[in-house]
Design a protein around this motif. Structure first.
Motif, PDB file in Angstrom:
ATOM      1  N   THR A  33      16.852 -12.316  -3.827  1.00 18.67           N
ATOM      2  CA  THR A  33      18.063 -12.728  -4.533  1.00 18.67           C
ATOM      3  C   THR A  33      18.066 -14.237  -4.741  1.00 18.67           C
ATOM      4  O   THR A  33      18.362 -14.720  -5.845  1.00 18.67           O
ATOM      5  CB  THR A  33      19.319 -12.293  -3.742  1.00 18.67           C
ATOM      6  OG1 THR A  33      19.323 -10.875  -3.614  1.00 18.67           O
ATOM      7  CG2 THR A  33      20.594 -12.758  -4.431  1.00 18.67           C
ATOM      8  N   ILE A  34      17.727 -14.974  -3.705  1.00 15.06           N
ATOM      9  CA  ILE A  34      17.679 -16.434  -3.808  1.00 15.06           C
ATOM     10  C   ILE A  34      16.608 -16.856  -4.809  1.00 15.06           C
ATOM     11  O   ILE A  34      16.852 -17.703  -5.672  1.00 15.06           O
ATOM     12  CB  ILE A  34      17.423 -17.072  -2.426  1.00 15.06           C
ATOM     13  CG1 ILE A  34      18.606 -16.791  -1.497  1.00 15.06           C
ATOM     14  CG2 ILE A  34      17.179 -18.574  -2.562  1.00 15.06           C
ATOM     15  CD1 ILE A  34      18.340 -17.131  -0.040  1.00 15.06           C
ATOM     16  N   GLU A  68      27.018 -25.878  -9.458  1.00 11.53           N
ATOM     17  CA  GLU A  68      27.929 -24.765  -9.162  1.00 11.53           C
ATOM     18  C   GLU A  68      27.149 -23.523  -8.731  1.00 11.53           C
ATOM     19  O   GLU A  68      27.523 -22.846  -7.773  1.00 11.53           O
ATOM     20  CB  GLU A  68      28.795 -24.445 -10.379  1.00 11.53           C
ATOM     21  CG  GLU A  68      29.840 -25.482 -10.676  1.00 11.53           C
ATOM     22  CD  GLU A  68      30.518 -25.275 -12.027  1.00 11.53           C
ATOM     23  OE1 GLU A  68      30.236 -24.269 -12.716  1.00 11.53           O
ATOM     24  OE2 GLU A  68      31.337 -26.135 -12.401  1.00 11.53           O
ATOM     25  N   ASP A  69      26.081 -23.210  -9.449  1.00 10.73           N
ATOM     26  CA  ASP A  69      25.263 -22.029  -9.118  1.00 10.73           C
ATOM     27  C   ASP A  69      24.648 -22.158  -7.724  1.00 10.73           C
ATOM     28  O   ASP A  69      24.624 -21.201  -6.954  1.00 10.73           O
ATOM     29  CB  ASP A  69      24.151 -21.825 -10.152  1.00 10.73           C
ATOM     30  CG  ASP A  69      24.680 -21.379 -11.503  1.00 10.73           C
ATOM     31  OD1 ASP A  69      25.861 -20.957 -11.590  1.00 10.73           O
ATOM     32  OD2 ASP A  69      23.917 -21.454 -12.488  1.00 10.73           O
ATOM     33  N   LEU A  70      24.156 -23.338  -7.405  1.00  9.53           N
ATOM     34  CA  LEU A  70      23.524 -23.552  -6.102  1.00  9.53           C
ATOM     35  C   LEU A  70      24.546 -23.540  -4.970  1.00  9.53           C
ATOM     36  O   LEU A  70      24.283 -22.970  -3.902  1.00  9.53           O
ATOM     37  CB  LEU A  70      22.733 -24.862  -6.104  1.00  9.53           C
ATOM     38  CG  LEU A  70      21.490 -24.852  -7.000  1.00  9.53           C
ATOM     39  CD1 LEU A  70      20.985 -26.264  -7.224  1.00  9.53           C
ATOM     40  CD2 LEU A  70      20.414 -23.958  -6.414  1.00  9.53           C
ATOM     41  N   ILE A  71      25.712 -24.120  -5.196  1.00  5.44           N
ATOM     42  CA  ILE A  71      26.761 -24.086  -4.179  1.00  5.44           C
ATOM     43  C   ILE A  71      27.187 -22.644  -3.918  1.00  5.44           C
ATOM     44  O   ILE A  71      27.357 -22.233  -2.765  1.00  5.44           O
ATOM     45  CB  ILE A  71      27.958 -24.969  -4.594  1.00  5.44           C
ATOM     46  CG1 ILE A  71      27.579 -26.445  -4.474  1.00  5.44           C
ATOM     47  CG2 ILE A  71      29.200 -24.654  -3.745  1.00  5.44           C
ATOM     48  CD1 ILE A  71      28.602 -27.401  -5.058  1.00  5.44           C
ATOM     49  N   GLN A  72      27.333 -21.873  -4.985  1.00  4.55           N
ATOM     50  CA  GLN A  72      27.706 -20.455  -4.817  1.00  4.55           C
ATOM     51  C   GLN A  72      26.638 -19.711  -4.025  1.00  4.55           C
ATOM     52  O   GLN A  72      26.953 -18.911  -3.150  1.00  4.55           O
ATOM     53  CB  GLN A  72      27.918 -19.794  -6.182  1.00  4.55           C
ATOM     54  CG  GLN A  72      28.344 -18.344  -6.085  1.00  4.55           C
ATOM     55  CD  GLN A  72      29.664 -18.174  -5.350  1.00  4.55           C
ATOM     56  OE1 GLN A  72      30.630 -18.829  -5.684  1.00  4.55           O
ATOM     57  NE2 GLN A  72      29.696 -17.310  -4.350  1.00  4.55           N
ATOM     58  N   ASP A  76      27.175 -17.937  -0.449  1.00  9.09           N
ATOM     59  CA  ASP A  76      26.899 -16.511  -0.258  1.00  9.09           C
ATOM     60  C   ASP A  76      26.079 -16.246   1.003  1.00  9.09           C
ATOM     61  O   ASP A  76      26.126 -15.157   1.571  1.00  9.09           O
ATOM     62  CB  ASP A  76      26.143 -15.937  -1.467  1.00  9.09           C
ATOM     63  CG  ASP A  76      27.015 -15.822  -2.704  1.00  9.09           C
ATOM     64  OD1 ASP A  76      28.250 -15.948  -2.581  1.00  9.09           O
ATOM     65  OD2 ASP A  76      26.454 -15.616  -3.798  1.00  9.09           O
ATOM     66  N   PHE A  77      25.319 -17.239   1.436  1.00  7.63           N
ATOM     67  CA  PHE A  77      24.458 -17.062   2.602  1.00  7.63           C
ATOM     68  C   PHE A  77      24.878 -17.932   3.777  1.00  7.63           C
ATOM     69  O   PHE A  77      24.064 -18.260   4.635  1.00  7.63           O
ATOM     70  CB  PHE A  77      22.997 -17.321   2.224  1.00  7.63           C
ATOM     71  CG  PHE A  77      22.434 -16.228   1.366  1.00  7.63           C
ATOM     72  CD1 PHE A  77      21.925 -15.085   1.944  1.00  7.63           C
ATOM     73  CD2 PHE A  77      22.468 -16.322  -0.011  1.00  7.63           C
ATOM     74  CE1 PHE A  77      21.432 -14.054   1.156  1.00  7.63           C
ATOM     75  CE2 PHE A  77      21.977 -15.296  -0.806  1.00  7.63           C
ATOM     76  CZ  PHE A  77      21.458 -14.157  -0.224  1.00  7.63           C
ATOM     77  N   SER A 108      18.679 -25.915  -0.884  1.00  5.16           N
ATOM     78  CA  SER A 108      19.309 -27.169  -0.456  1.00  5.16           C
ATOM     79  C   SER A 108      18.710 -28.359  -1.194  1.00  5.16           C
ATOM     80  O   SER A 108      19.421 -29.283  -1.599  1.00  5.16           O
ATOM     81  CB  SER A 108      19.160 -27.357   1.051  1.00  5.16           C
ATOM     82  OG  SER A 108      19.861 -26.345   1.733  1.00  5.16           O
ATOM     83  N   GLU A 109      17.394 -28.344  -1.386  1.00  6.95           N
ATOM     84  CA  GLU A 109      16.727 -29.437  -2.114  1.00  6.95           C
ATOM     85  C   GLU A 109      17.190 -29.498  -3.568  1.00  6.95           C
ATOM     86  O   GLU A 109      17.457 -30.567  -4.100  1.00  6.95           O
ATOM     87  CB  GLU A 109      15.213 -29.273  -2.033  1.00  6.95           C
ATOM     88  CG  GLU A 109      14.651 -29.537  -0.647  1.00  6.95           C
ATOM     89  CD  GLU A 109      13.184 -29.136  -0.497  1.00  6.95           C
ATOM     90  OE1 GLU A 109      12.578 -28.588  -1.454  1.00  6.95           O
ATOM     91  OE2 GLU A 109      12.643 -29.359   0.592  1.00  6.95           O
ATOM     92  N   PHE A 110      17.303 -28.327  -4.197  1.00  2.00           N
ATOM     93  CA  PHE A 110      17.777 -28.285  -5.580  1.00  2.00           C
ATOM     94  C   PHE A 110      19.229 -28.772  -5.654  1.00  2.00           C
ATOM     95  O   PHE A 110      19.605 -29.445  -6.614  1.00  2.00           O
ATOM     96  CB  PHE A 110      17.680 -26.877  -6.163  1.00  2.00           C
ATOM     97  CG  PHE A 110      16.302 -26.492  -6.621  1.00  2.00           C
ATOM     98  CD1 PHE A 110      15.625 -27.243  -7.568  1.00  2.00           C
ATOM     99  CD2 PHE A 110      15.673 -25.372  -6.105  1.00  2.00           C
ATOM    100  CE1 PHE A 110      14.347 -26.895  -7.997  1.00  2.00           C
ATOM    101  CE2 PHE A 110      14.405 -25.008  -6.522  1.00  2.00           C
ATOM    102  CZ  PHE A 110      13.744 -25.764  -7.477  1.00  2.00           C
ATOM    103  N   LEU A 111      20.027 -28.434  -4.663  1.00  2.00           N
ATOM    104  CA  LEU A 111      21.414 -28.877  -4.655  1.00  2.00           C
ATOM    105  C   LEU A 111      21.495 -30.401  -4.515  1.00  2.00           C
ATOM    106  O   LEU A 111      22.276 -31.050  -5.198  1.00  2.00           O
ATOM    107  CB  LEU A 111      22.196 -28.200  -3.530  1.00  2.00           C
ATOM    108  CG  LEU A 111      23.691 -28.546  -3.461  1.00  2.00           C
ATOM    109  CD1 LEU A 111      24.378 -28.208  -4.770  1.00  2.00           C
ATOM    110  CD2 LEU A 111      24.347 -27.816  -2.311  1.00  2.00           C
ATOM    111  N   GLU A 112      20.662 -30.974  -3.651  1.00  2.00           N
ATOM    112  CA  GLU A 112      20.628 -32.442  -3.509  1.00  2.00           C
ATOM    113  C   GLU A 112      20.249 -33.082  -4.844  1.00  2.00           C
ATOM    114  O   GLU A 112      20.807 -34.104  -5.226  1.00  2.00           O
ATOM    115  CB  GLU A 112      19.632 -32.852  -2.430  1.00  2.00           C
ATOM    116  CG  GLU A 112      20.140 -32.630  -1.023  1.00  2.00           C
ATOM    117  CD  GLU A 112      19.122 -33.040   0.030  1.00  2.00           C
ATOM    118  OE1 GLU A 112      18.290 -33.927  -0.253  1.00  2.00           O
ATOM    119  OE2 GLU A 112      19.178 -32.465   1.127  1.00  2.00           O
TER     120      GLU A 112
END
Length: 115
Positions: A33-34, A68-72, A76-77, A108-112
């Motif tokens: 899923t991730i 937004e997608d990465l935070i969601q 979720d996890f 987490s890296e993509f979110l940063e």
């Protein structure tokens, strides 16, 4: 109380092959899923087709949506049952847990990057 609210020692649960098998299946589903979510994020190539006049606005929307997608995904996890399941799988030395943890690190890296 829910199953994961009941106190137990992860190492003891890790000895139960049925539970470990079910958690392993969940682990595979989680990292798939991730992986799918990250792979479905819009690429920077989509910005190349934008006119220079619209580019700043499109870039802002691109990074905002990506964030937004990465935070969601992280939300979720991030819950107690998931965290306990991970500890049980670590105690059972489930090899798939490494892949799941790698995907969570990538998230987490993509979110940063999106911040």
């Amino acid at each position: 109380p829910e199953l994961f609210q009941i106190p137990f020692v992860e190492a003891d649960i890790a000895k139960n092959e049925d539970i470990v098998s079910r958690l392993t299946e969940s682990c595979i589903y989680w990292y798939e899923t991730i992986e799918k979510t990250i792979n479905d994020l819009p690429s920077m190539d989509s910005l190349k087709e934008t006119s220079p006049i619209e580019l700043p606005k499109v870039q802002i929307n691109y990074w905002r949506k990506r964030q937004e997608d990465l935070i969601q995904l992280i939300d979720d996890f991030t819950f107690p049952a998931y965290e306990r399941a991970v500890r049980i799988m670590e105690a059972a030395q489930v090899k798939e847990i490494t892949t799941l943890q790698e995907w969570m690190t990538k998230t987490s890296e993509f979110l940063e990057e999106a911040d």
